[in-house]
Design a protein around this motif. Structure first.
Motif, mmCIF file in Angstrom:
data_model
loop_
_atom_site.group_PDB
_atom_site.id
_atom_site.type_symbol
_atom_site.label_atom_id
_atom_site.label_comp_id
_atom_site.label_asym_id
_atom_site.label_seq_id
_atom_site.Cartn_x
_atom_site.Cartn_y
_atom_site.Cartn_z
ATOM 1 N N THR A 216 -1.377 13.004 -4.283
ATOM 2 C CA THR A 216 -0.805 14.321 -4.641
ATOM 3 C C THR A 216 0.675 14.473 -4.284
ATOM 4 O OG1 THR A 216 -1.746 15.175 -2.587
ATOM 5 C CG2 THR A 216 -2.978 15.607 -4.577
ATOM 6 N N PHE A 217 1.105 13.930 -3.165
ATOM 7 C CA PHE A 217 2.520 14.071 -2.783
ATOM 8 C C PHE A 217 3.365 12.984 -3.447
ATOM 9 C CE2 PHE A 217 0.529 15.520 1.443
ATOM 10 C CZ PHE A 217 0.311 16.792 0.939
ATOM 11 N N ASN A 218 4.684 13.184 -3.436
ATOM 12 C CA ASN A 218 5.584 12.177 -4.024
ATOM 13 C C ASN A 218 5.851 11.059 -3.018
ATOM 14 O OD1 ASN A 218 5.798 13.784 -6.272
ATOM 15 N ND2 ASN A 218 7.571 14.866 -5.484
ATOM 16 N N LEU A 219 4.785 10.477 -2.506
ATOM 17 C CA LEU A 219 4.940 9.461 -1.459
ATOM 18 C C LEU A 219 4.387 8.124 -1.926
ATOM 19 C CD1 LEU A 219 3.819 11.495 1.687
ATOM 20 C CD2 LEU A 219 6.152 10.923 1.016
ATOM 21 N N LEU A 220 5.010 7.071 -1.417
ATOM 22 C CA LEU A 220 4.585 5.705 -1.708
ATOM 23 C C LEU A 220 4.484 4.966 -0.382
ATOM 24 C CD1 LEU A 220 4.356 3.509 -4.138
ATOM 25 C CD2 LEU A 220 6.632 2.842 -3.363
ATOM 26 N N ALA A 221 3.398 4.215 -0.213
ATOM 27 C CA ALA A 221 3.257 3.367 0.978
ATOM 28 C C ALA A 221 3.444 1.918 0.553
ATOM 29 C CB ALA A 221 1.876 3.557 1.600
ATOM 30 N N SER A 222 4.134 1.148 1.378
ATOM 31 C CA SER A 222 4.339 -0.271 1.070
ATOM 32 C C SER A 222 3.938 -1.123 2.274
ATOM 33 C CB SER A 222 5.809 -0.540 0.711
ATOM 34 O OG SER A 222 6.662 -0.134 1.773
ATOM 35 N N ALA A 223 3.287 -2.243 1.983
ATOM 36 C CA ALA A 223 2.836 -3.165 3.032
ATOM 37 C C ALA A 223 3.665 -4.440 2.941
ATOM 38 C CB ALA A 223 1.370 -3.502 2.831
ATOM 39 N N SER A 224 4.008 -4.996 4.096
ATOM 40 C CA SER A 224 4.933 -6.134 4.076
ATOM 41 C C SER A 224 4.547 -7.227 5.063
ATOM 42 C CB SER A 224 6.344 -5.623 4.380
ATOM 43 O OG SER A 224 7.223 -6.689 4.672
ATOM 44 N N ASP A 225 5.144 -8.367 4.785
ATOM 45 C CA ASP A 225 5.122 -9.541 5.641
ATOM 46 C C ASP A 225 5.674 -9.267 7.035
ATOM 47 O OD1 ASP A 225 4.418 -12.068 5.398
ATOM 48 O OD2 ASP A 225 6.021 -12.725 4.073
ATOM 49 N N ASP A 226 6.496 -8.182 7.146
ATOM 50 C CA ASP A 226 7.168 -7.905 8.426
ATOM 51 C C ASP A 226 6.256 -7.148 9.401
ATOM 52 O OD1 ASP A 226 7.122 -5.302 7.498
ATOM 53 O OD2 ASP A 226 9.279 -5.161 7.128
ATOM 54 N N ALA A 227 4.938 -7.071 9.100
ATOM 55 C CA ALA A 227 3.923 -6.434 9.956
ATOM 56 C C ALA A 227 4.013 -4.914 9.978
ATOM 57 C CB ALA A 227 3.962 -6.993 11.392
ATOM 58 N N THR A 228 4.799 -4.329 9.063
ATOM 59 C CA THR A 228 4.900 -2.863 9.031
ATOM 60 C C THR A 228 4.432 -2.312 7.688
ATOM 61 O OG1 THR A 228 7.130 -2.678 8.070
ATOM 62 C CG2 THR A 228 6.993 -2.962 10.476
ATOM 63 N N VAL A 229 4.181 -1.005 7.727
ATOM 64 C CA VAL A 229 3.967 -0.229 6.496
ATOM 65 C C VAL A 229 5.087 0.794 6.461
ATOM 66 C CG1 VAL A 229 2.430 1.425 5.353
ATOM 67 C CG2 VAL A 229 1.470 -0.541 6.571
ATOM 68 N N LYS A 230 5.707 0.959 5.310
ATOM 69 C CA LYS A 230 6.763 1.971 5.204
ATOM 70 C C LYS A 230 6.345 3.040 4.196
ATOM 71 C CE LYS A 230 10.652 -0.899 6.683
ATOM 72 N NZ LYS A 230 10.933 -0.274 7.974
ATOM 73 N N ILE A 231 6.762 4.261 4.471
ATOM 74 C CA ILE A 231 6.455 5.395 3.590
ATOM 75 C C ILE A 231 7.769 5.862 2.970
ATOM 76 C CG2 ILE A 231 5.401 7.695 3.450
ATOM 77 C CD1 ILE A 231 3.449 5.484 4.406
#
Length: 431
Positions: free
Chosen positions: A119-134
């Protein structure tokens, strides 16, 4: 009459007298002349001749024009009041085209998965760097980093309401993050013996399903974090898992070159899809909106049970091909050739007309389902494209409420696509 000036008053009275005289209303003509105290002799050449009729017709014409303009104005106001994303949603056949609207930079490793908030204008991304960014995909702005995993984060998935985010990692853990409580990591599930490559919420959001390099698929209870079921069947690394809209089937694919349909309640394999010559990287269920196009492509007659969920799946493989399958018979319907490298991601267009694929040849391809032809190739990234997602879409049950005729309602999805790459960037594609 007080609204009129003396000159306007005189003009009106004389034009009425002229009208009455022309139409032989003699008594009314004389009465008005006496009451108004005007000395006026009708004259067909005078400027008052026909003036009343002219003014009358022009008023009606103007009134109609005003109404038309008001309608047009309200339509434009409505269009303006929609956000750019919603305005774009009205273009039901939109597909990504270069250049991307935003290039999101911040990860220090390749981007492996992206997921849109429902519902929100948000995207989550998963990475090799062991983090998730929003990220905020509408503005392209970075929001926050979620830290907790100690190794590569392989997948991210929101629940249907967007209250929880699930992530899985090569650190052998699945984590749940509470979106409404400052994205806190509220639950951690130990439960696989090797890298966890894929995680999804089951319909209803009470369970999650995960796939791992330990060759199993596992189902966990979200509330208690208990393991509900371990499903065996694949003989190698399970790359990807996805539940059907009704939750009655899950489909998975593996390095063993197969995709499998499994009953999540019993763990029983319902169908094995064999035909690829290399690791199957990705598998997705076709939405009901795509059924008509798939049938046309494969020459299948429409049947009564034609709109049941999970009737067809698409697979993408390291053998560079995409295949479409009938889940009921296990029959391969069509192979799509065109990519020059491993096919990494597949997304059905919400309209059901197209299938989008992302590949290590650095492109996104758009396939017209009815013909099986590649109708567009977008040079997407400077390196392999690992993942792709389409923006928020209405859940399947909402689509059913609009009549299960396989037609996607235009307002029910947002035209935005996100891709992630080995080049460490995420690209947002907007109309």
């Amino acid at each position: 009459m007080s609204l009129l000036s003396e000159r306007q008053k005189e003009e009106l009275q004389k034009s009425i007298l002229e009208y009455l005289h022309t139409n032989n209303f003699t008594d009314a003509f004389n009465a008005l002349k006496a009451d108004a105290g005007i000395d006026y002799t009708p004259d067909p050449k005078a400027k008052y001749a026909g003036l009343l009729e002219k003014k009358w017709t022009s008023v009606i014409r103007l009134q109609k024009k005003i109404m038309d303009l008001e309608n047009r104005n309200s339509a434009l106001q409505e269009e303006l009041s929609l956000s750019p994303a919603k305005r774009a949603a009205l273009q039901t056949d939109w597909v990504p085209r270069a250049p991307a609207a935003y290039v999101l930079k911040g990860h220090r490793g390749q981007v492996l998965k992206v997921a849109f908030h429902p519902t929100f204008n948000l995207l989550a991304s998963a990475s090799d760097d062991a983090t998730v960014k929003i990220w905020d995909w509408e503005t392209g702005e970075f929001e926050r980093t979620l830290k907790g995993h100690t190794r590569v984060v392989n997948d991210v998935a929101f629940d249907s309401k967007g209250n929880l985010l699930a992530t899985c990692s090569s650190d052998l853990f699945i984590k749940i993050w509470d979106v409404q409580n400052e994205w806190k990591n509220t639950k951690t599930f130990p439960g696989h013996e090797h890298t966890i490559s894929s995680v999804r919420f089951m319909p209803g959001d009470l369970q999650i399903v995960s796939a791992s390099r330990d060759q199993t698929i596992r189902i966990f209870d979200v509330a208690s974090t208990h393991l509900v079921r371990t499903i065996h069947g694949h003989t190698d690394w399970v790359r990807c898992v996805e539940p059907s809209d009704d939750g009655r089937l899950i489909v998975s694919c593996s390095n063993d070159q197969t995709a499998r349909l499994v009953d999540p309640l019993t763990g029983e394999t319902k169908m094995e899809l064999r035909g690829h010559d290399h690791t199957v990287e990705v598998v997705v269920f076709a939405p009901v909106a795509a059924y008509a196009a798939i049938r046309e492509l494969a020459g299948i007659p429409s049947t009564e049970r034609s709109n049941r969920p999970a009737a067809y799946v698409a697979t993408g493989s390291r053998d560079r091909t995409i295949k479409l399958w009938d889940t009921q018979t296990g029959q391969m319907l069509r192979t799509l050739h065109g990519h020059d490298n491993w096919v990494r991601a597949l997304v059905f267009h919400p309209s059901g007309k197209f299938l989008l694929s992302a590949c290590d040849d650095r492109t996104i391809r758009v396939w017209e389902i009815t013909t099986g032809r590649c109708v567009k190739t977008v040079e997407a990234h400077g390196h392999f494209v690992n993942c792709m997602a389409w923006g928020p879409q209405a859940p399947a049950d909402a689509a059913k409420a609009n009549g299960a005729n396989g037609k996607a309602e235009p307002e029910k999805f947002v035209n935005v696509v996100a891709t992630g790459s080995v080049d460490q960037t995420i690209k947002i594609w907007l109309p």
